[in-house]
Enzyme design. Structure first.
Site, short mmCIF file in Angstrom:
data_model
loop_
_atom_site.label_atom_id
_atom_site.label_comp_id
_atom_site.label_asym_id
_atom_site.label_seq_id
_atom_site.Cartn_x
_atom_site.Cartn_y
_atom_site.Cartn_z
N ARG A 20 0.83 -1.21 0.00
CA ARG A 20 0.00 0.00 0.00
C ARG A 20 0.86 1.26 0.00
O ARG A 20 0.58 2.21 -0.72
CB ARG A 20 -0.95 0.01 1.20
CG ARG A 20 -2.02 -1.08 1.13
CD ARG A 20 -2.87 -1.11 2.37
NE ARG A 20 -2.01 -1.37 3.53
CZ ARG A 20 -2.30 -1.00 4.77
NH1 ARG A 20 -3.40 -0.34 5.04
NH2 ARG A 20 -1.48 -1.28 5.75
N ASN A 38 -6.10 -2.66 2.31
CA ASN A 38 -6.08 -4.10 2.54
C ASN A 38 -7.50 -4.61 2.70
O ASN A 38 -8.33 -3.95 3.34
CB ASN A 38 -5.30 -4.44 3.81
CG ASN A 38 -3.81 -4.41 3.61
OD1 ASN A 38 -3.31 -4.40 2.49
ND2 ASN A 38 -3.07 -4.39 4.71
#
Length: 90
Positions: A20, A38
Site C-alpha cells: 500500500r 487491505n
C-alpha cells in the site's frame, strides 16, 4: 486528456510487504488521487483517478508491485469519476 477512475484488486503476496505504501508513492508520482486498502481476503484494493495515461501507468506498475511483493492476479474496471484529495493508505 481524459480523466478516469479505475478500481483494481491485486492478489498474491500483497499484504505485509509495504504494497500500500509503495502504491500510494507511485500514485502520487503520477499525479493520481485515490487509495490503497487491505481487504480481509488478503487482496489489496486500489482506487486511482486522474489522467488516463497515468492511470494506465499505475496499472502497469501494479502488475509487478514493489520488489517485496508477488502479484499473481490483477483485475480492474473503470468506474464513475470520483473527486478525491490525495492518495491515501487505508
Amino acid at each position: 486528456m481524459s480523466q478516469i477512475c479505475v478500481r483494481a484488486t491485486v492478489s498474491g503476496r500483497v499484504q505485509g510487504v509495504g504494497f500500500r505504501f509503495h502504491t500510494a508513492h507511485e500514485g502520487l508520482k503520477l499525479s493520481l488521487s485515490g487509495y490503497a486498502r487491505n481487504e480481509s481476503d488478503g487482496t489489496v484494493t486500489v482506487l486511482m483517478c486522474g489522467e488516463e495515461k497515468n492511470v494506465n501507468a499505475l496499472l502497469a506498475w501494479l502488475e509487478q508491485g514493489p520488489a517485496t511483493a508477488n502479484v499473481t492476479k490483477l483485475v480492474h474496471n473503470q468506474i464513475d469519476w470520483q473527486a478525491i484529495d490525495g492518495f491515501s493508505i487505508q
